[in-house]
Enzyme design. Structure first.
Site, PDB file in Angstrom:
ATOM      1  N   ARG A 169       3.410  14.258  -4.328  1.00 10.91           N
ATOM      2  CA  ARG A 169       3.936  15.974  -4.577  1.00 10.91           C
ATOM      3  C   ARG A 169       3.063  16.483  -6.125  1.00 10.91           C
ATOM      4  O   ARG A 169       2.811  18.194  -5.049  1.00 10.91           O
ATOM      5  CB  ARG A 169       5.202  16.152  -5.497  1.00 10.91           C
ATOM      6  CG  ARG A 169       5.655  15.420  -3.977  1.00 10.91           C
ATOM      7  CD  ARG A 169       7.836  14.799  -5.017  1.00 10.91           C
ATOM      8  NE  ARG A 169       8.656  14.288  -3.595  1.00 10.91           N
ATOM      9  CZ  ARG A 169       8.551  13.435  -3.822  1.00 10.91           C
ATOM     10  NH1 ARG A 169       7.704  12.278  -4.061  1.00 10.91           N
ATOM     11  NH2 ARG A 169       9.956  13.383  -2.460  1.00 10.91           N
ATOM     12  N   ARG A 175       6.876   4.314  12.863  1.00 14.62           N
ATOM     13  CA  ARG A 175       7.733   4.741  12.411  1.00 14.62           C
ATOM     14  C   ARG A 175       9.198   5.841  13.116  1.00 14.62           C
ATOM     15  O   ARG A 175       7.776   7.394  12.908  1.00 14.62           O
ATOM     16  CB  ARG A 175       8.216   4.995  10.724  1.00 14.62           C
ATOM     17  CG  ARG A 175       7.527   4.033   9.700  1.00 14.62           C
ATOM     18  CD  ARG A 175       6.822   3.865   8.527  1.00 14.62           C
ATOM     19  NE  ARG A 175       7.548   4.236   7.937  1.00 14.62           N
ATOM     20  CZ  ARG A 175       8.000   4.192   6.479  1.00 14.62           C
ATOM     21  NH1 ARG A 175       6.677   4.707   5.885  1.00 14.62           N
ATOM     22  NH2 ARG A 175       8.803   5.089   5.514  1.00 14.62           N
ATOM     23  N   GLN A 200      12.367  12.292   0.849  1.00 20.41           N
ATOM     24  CA  GLN A 200      11.420  12.480   2.924  1.00 20.41           C
ATOM     25  C   GLN A 200      12.013  14.407   3.202  1.00 20.41           C
ATOM     26  O   GLN A 200      11.030  14.376   3.011  1.00 20.41           O
ATOM     27  CB  GLN A 200      11.086  11.181   3.063  1.00 20.41           C
ATOM     28  CG  GLN A 200      10.193   9.835   2.504  1.00 20.41           C
ATOM     29  CD  GLN A 200       9.519   9.181   3.344  1.00 20.41           C
ATOM     30  OE1 GLN A 200      10.027   8.929   4.641  1.00 20.41           O
ATOM     31  NE2 GLN A 200       8.944   8.219   2.865  1.00 20.41           N
ATOM     32  N   ASP A 252      13.681   1.180  -2.550  1.00 17.72           N
ATOM     33  CA  ASP A 252      11.955   0.889  -2.216  1.00 17.72           C
ATOM     34  C   ASP A 252      11.724  -0.916  -3.166  1.00 17.72           C
ATOM     35  O   ASP A 252      11.143  -1.471  -3.003  1.00 17.72           O
ATOM     36  CB  ASP A 252      10.757   1.462  -2.719  1.00 17.72           C
ATOM     37  CG  ASP A 252      10.360   2.696  -2.043  1.00 17.72           C
ATOM     38  OD1 ASP A 252      10.487   2.541  -0.542  1.00 17.72           O
ATOM     39  OD2 ASP A 252      10.147   3.918  -2.090  1.00 17.72           O
ATOM     40  N   LYS A 295      11.656   1.499   7.071  1.00 19.13           N
ATOM     41  CA  LYS A 295      10.615   1.879   5.963  1.00 19.13           C
ATOM     42  C   LYS A 295       9.216   1.051   6.927  1.00 19.13           C
ATOM     43  O   LYS A 295       9.167   1.229   8.745  1.00 19.13           O
ATOM     44  CB  LYS A 295      10.797   0.999   4.753  1.00 19.13           C
ATOM     45  CG  LYS A 295      11.883   1.652   4.179  1.00 19.13           C
ATOM     46  CD  LYS A 295      11.407   2.782   3.293  1.00 19.13           C
ATOM     47  CE  LYS A 295      12.860   3.757   2.475  1.00 19.13           C
ATOM     48  NZ  LYS A 295      12.260   4.336   1.865  1.00 19.13           N
TER      49      LYS A 295
END
Length: 448
Positions: A33, A129, A176, A326, A353
């Site tokens: 970011r 993904r 996300q 995570d 993931k």
């Protein structure tokens, strides 16, 4: 095979006590970011403590491709001369985001409301993904995506030349998706609103405010509403990246597995949207002290002191999943060494993931002699107690850095060595993992 290096296996063997300070790298989420918002700002953003794993380096290269001047000044020290909101130039080459779902989804959001076109790809794992969860809300702004079946990479995104603001309720808890929508909203007129039923990590909201965006967050009884006023002039900032709690999880859990271990982990982010693992570890009986609490770079941090002790299995509340999504792989590894069952529910997001992490951990733990139960949305690990994990297996990492590190940590406490078939993906998020763990006394080495 990794997109950025040749595959190699690693083996972890039963180790003596871990001792010392674990200087884990900077937070990956904040590093991505900082680069992106620096590129969307006016002036020079200076960043210290940036994670220099391959995922973040790929984002830095992408910002260069969109016209920002990104310079490396030394370990963790970077500067970004931004182009301002709406100032992205059309890249002349395909944007390769490697293994990073965060990188590609946030970058697509940042460019979706600028009238340019870009093509994105990644490694074999990333290209499997789902991207529809991001391209669908970006289409509401006026962007158009053309990709493979299921919205998978490689994918070309045509940005909206005349974007409109969006009000969007996220269908699943995903920082996300939320962040991609907010970044797209920067170059849309009026107010873009994101509604979350479950709060997810809030680094984007914190950093947007720090760069000068007008953003409000309202917590209601059943939802969180984030409102962003579009077309601000973001002002370059100095960003100090705190240490990554997701990386800290590995030496912390390894120390909790190995009798006699005592380690410290300085300067770890204690953002309340990221600290679910530590709350769970305390419930399991872990001896963890949170010393010297302070704020760095707009984020709460603390120094962790961790000592081995007996652990018991627990049921992890499903509402905690977003704050530790995570960390479930390494929690599953640790749970194998606890007494009793550890039940993890509400974790369906793990299936999309870098790998299907529920299946990857389940098959690997079974190979190591651990009894598990698996559903579409849960994983239950029946622990053997301290010293009871048989080990002796070679497990597949599935191109997933967290699967690889989790089983290497488990190998340090198992009766027989555990080998990971391909440890090269570790470099995407924690390139110093092997050396750091060895420095604490862990018996981890390349196996070929």
């Amino acid at each position: 095979m990794s997109a950025h290096g040749q595959p190699f296996s690693m083996t972890a063997r039963r180790s003596g006590p871990l001792r010392g300070a674990a200087e884990v790298p900077g937070d990956k989420s904040i590093s991505h970011r900082a680069l992106i918002l620096g590129a969307l700002s006016v002036g020079e953003t200076r960043i210290t403590g940036l994670l220099e794993g391959q995922d973040v380096l790929d984002t830095a290269e992408a910002m260069r491709a969109f016209g920002a001047e990104v310079t490396h000044h030394g370990p963790g020290a970077w500067s970004v001369h931004g182009v301002g909101v709406g100032g992205f130039a059309e890249p002349s080459q395909v944007i390769d985001c490697g293994n990073s779902g965060t990188g590609v989804r946030l970058i697509m959001g940042a460019m979706a409301t600028t009238g340019i076109t870009a093509t994105f790809t990644g490694d074999a794992s990333l290209n499997k993904r789902p991207m529809g969860r991001v391209t669908d809300p970006l289409a509401l702004f006026g962007a158009q995506a053309v990709g493979r079946a299921g919205g998978r990479l490689p994918l070309t995104l045509v940005g909206a030349a005349d974007p409109v603001p969006v009000r969007y309720a996220t269908p699943m808890p995903s920082a996300q998706v939320k962040s991609a929508v907010l970044l797209a909203g920067l170059n849309a007129p009026g107010q873009t609103v994101v509604i979350e039923r479950e709060a997810t990590r809030d680094h984007t909201e914190r950093m947007l405010a720090g760069f000068g965006a007008q953003i409000t967050v309202e917590d209601g009884a059943e939802e969180r509403t984030i409102t962003l006023t579009g077309q601000p002039e973001l002002v370059a900032q100095d960003v100090a990246v705190p240490r990554d709690p997701s990386s800290a999880a590995f030496p912390v859990c390894a120390a909790l597995m190995i009798e006699g271990s005592e380690i410290t982990v300085p300067g770890v982010s204690q953002n309340p949207t990221r600290n679910g693992l530590f709350a769970t570890l305390v419930e399991m009986g872990a001896e963890i002290a949170f010393d010297n609490p302070r704020e760095e770079g707009g984020e709460p941090v603390a120094d962790l002191r961790v000592a081995h002790g007996p652990l018991k299995g627990v049921e992890v509340p499903p509402e905690r999943a977003a704050s530790m999504i995570d960390e479930y792989p390494v929690l599953a590894a640790l749970a194998a060494t606890a007494e009793g069952a550890t039940v993890m529910r509400g974790v369906r997001e793990l299936r999309v993931k870098e790998s299907d992490r529920i299946a990857a951990m389940a098959r690997g733990l079974e190979a190591c002699g651990i009894r598990i139960e698996e559903t579409e949305d849960s994983l239950t690990v029946h622990g053997t107690g301290a010293g009871g994990v048989p080990g002796g297996a070679t497990v597949q990492s599935h191109l997933d850095h967290r699967i690889a590190m989790s089983f290497l940590c488990l190998g340090l406490a198992a009766r027989a060595p555990i080998t990971v078939d391909d440890a090269s993906p570790i470099d995407t998020s924690f390139p110093t993992f092997g050396a750091l763990m060895q420095g604490l006394g862990a018996l981890i080495e390349r196996a070929d």
